[in-house]
Structure formats: C-alpha cells, structure tokens
Scaffold this active site. Sequence first.
Site, short mmCIF file in Angstrom:
data_model
loop_
_atom_site.label_atom_id
_atom_site.label_comp_id
_atom_site.label_asym_id
_atom_site.label_seq_id
_atom_site.Cartn_x
_atom_site.Cartn_y
_atom_site.Cartn_z
CG ASN A 16 -15.35 13.44 14.72
OD1 ASN A 16 -14.43 12.71 15.08
ND2 ASN A 16 -16.57 13.93 15.46
NE ARG A 67 -34.42 9.87 3.87
CZ ARG A 67 -34.30 8.71 4.50
NH1 ARG A 67 -34.94 9.07 5.70
NH2 ARG A 67 -33.80 7.76 4.58
CG HIS A 111 -23.24 6.85 17.30
ND1 HIS A 111 -24.29 7.91 17.03
CD2 HIS A 111 -23.80 6.32 18.53
CE1 HIS A 111 -25.29 7.95 17.90
NE2 HIS A 111 -24.75 6.75 19.06
C1 GRF Z 1 -19.79 13.93 17.09
O1 GRF Z 1 -19.83 13.60 18.43
C2 GRF Z 1 -20.23 12.87 16.28
O2 GRF Z 1 -19.88 11.31 16.84
C3 GRF Z 1 -21.64 12.98 16.24
O3 GRF Z 1 -21.78 14.56 16.08
C4 GRF Z 1 -20.57 15.00 16.96
C5 GRF Z 1 -20.07 15.84 15.60
O4 GRF Z 1 -18.99 16.64 16.01
N1 GRF Z 1 -22.24 12.33 15.00
P1 GRF Z 1 -18.00 17.45 14.97
O5 GRF Z 1 -19.10 18.37 13.86
O6 GRF Z 1 -17.22 16.56 14.31
O7 GRF Z 1 -17.31 18.41 15.76
#
Ligand code: GRF
Length: 204
Positions: A16, A67, A111
């Site tokens: 992403n 954290r 998400h």
């Molecule tokens: C994606 O499906 C995102 O929605 C979720 O974790 C996954 C991460 O994939 N939060 P990437 O690291 O972006 O390939």
Amino acid sequence: MQLLKIAILASGRGSNAKAILESIKTGALHAEGVVLLSDNPEAEALLMAQDYGVPAILVNRKAHPSREAYEAALLTELNHFDYNVVCLAGYMRVLGEGFLLGVKAPVLNIHPSLLPSFPGLHAQRQALDYGVKVAGCTVHLVDAGLDSGPILLQRAVPVLDDDTEATLSARILKEEHQLYTEALQRFQAGITIQGRTVKASAKE
Ligand code: GRF
C-alpha cells in the site's frame, strides 16, 4: 491545490505504501512522500521507500521498554519532518493517545474489510468465517479505537464460493491499492467531518 506532504507508517510488505508512492510518481497524486517510518527491522517497506528516494527510518518497537516509550520515539522522528497527513499502510499497531495528541496532522488508515465489520487482525479470515457475500476495504481517519474512526472511502468486492483467505485477500488488496490514492485525493480536495460522517467540503 495544496501539496500533500505524506508521512507513511508501515510494518511489513509495504504494497500500500508503494501504491501511494507510485501514484505520486505518475502524477496521479499531487503529493510528496516525506518519510516512511517502521516499527519492524524486517519490513520490506523500508527498502521499498528508499527505492523511491523517500527517507526510511526504523524505530524498533523491541528496542523500547514500553509502548509509551516507543511511541514517544516514533513521534520525535516523525516531527523532524514537515508533513500534513500521516498514512498508516499496513502499520500493525494501534496508536495510543500520546501519539495521537502529539501528531501534527490527520492520520489515515487502510483496513481490509468493510468497517465496522471485522476490525482488527485477519479481517479477511473473519469475513470468510462469518460467511459474508460481500467484502472489501476501508480508508478511515484514525482515532484511539481499533479501526473505529470516521470513514473516508470504501470499496466492495464479491466473496466467491471457492475463496480462500489468500484469494480473497488478493482481490481486496488490488482494490486497496487504488482506494488509498482516491481517498488521499478526496482528503486533499477538502473534507468536513460531522459526527462520524465525512463529506466533501462545500466549494467556495
Ligand atoms: C493490507 O491488507 C492492509 O489493509 C492491512 O495490512 C495489509 C498490509 O499490506 N492493514 P501491505 O504491507 O500494504 O502490503
């Protein structure tokens, strides 16, 4: 239109994050990737960001006793940069109130479910286990809850009879890569938040 200065947080593969940086490269997004931060020394996203000429910084969660200490260090690194939006892109931790109070711009997350269904980990498996016929992905503003902030944009995909977690995840991921860019375009054009509802700001 104001240049979007995007800071990215990613924990893993970074597809992403890559889709966002690619949209900047092609001009689909009038934006700049200012930094990519990761909590995970193994994150492929760190190397990927460097390929796009974006500073990549590791703030190792395991190197911090709590954290709170980790998030304080993350915030210090982030705030060395000039940013006007933060994109969580496969960032696998819930951000605490301390971070959210200290961050200087809205935080977005992607998400892989149609929220409010199936928040948290393994959203695609949750969808299959529940037996839904439509799944999808959501870009939302981040608050202190788990995948609970106001929704910016969603995209649906069908669930097929022979789907496995892997095939459904791949179908959703393809949409995620487009949705994040569209959500950022919408954010850049101006949004108004009324309660939980996000709308395009009225044109002047
Ligand atoms: C994606 O499906 C995102 O929605 C979720 O974790 C996954 C991460 O994939 N939060 P990437 O690291 O972006 O390939």
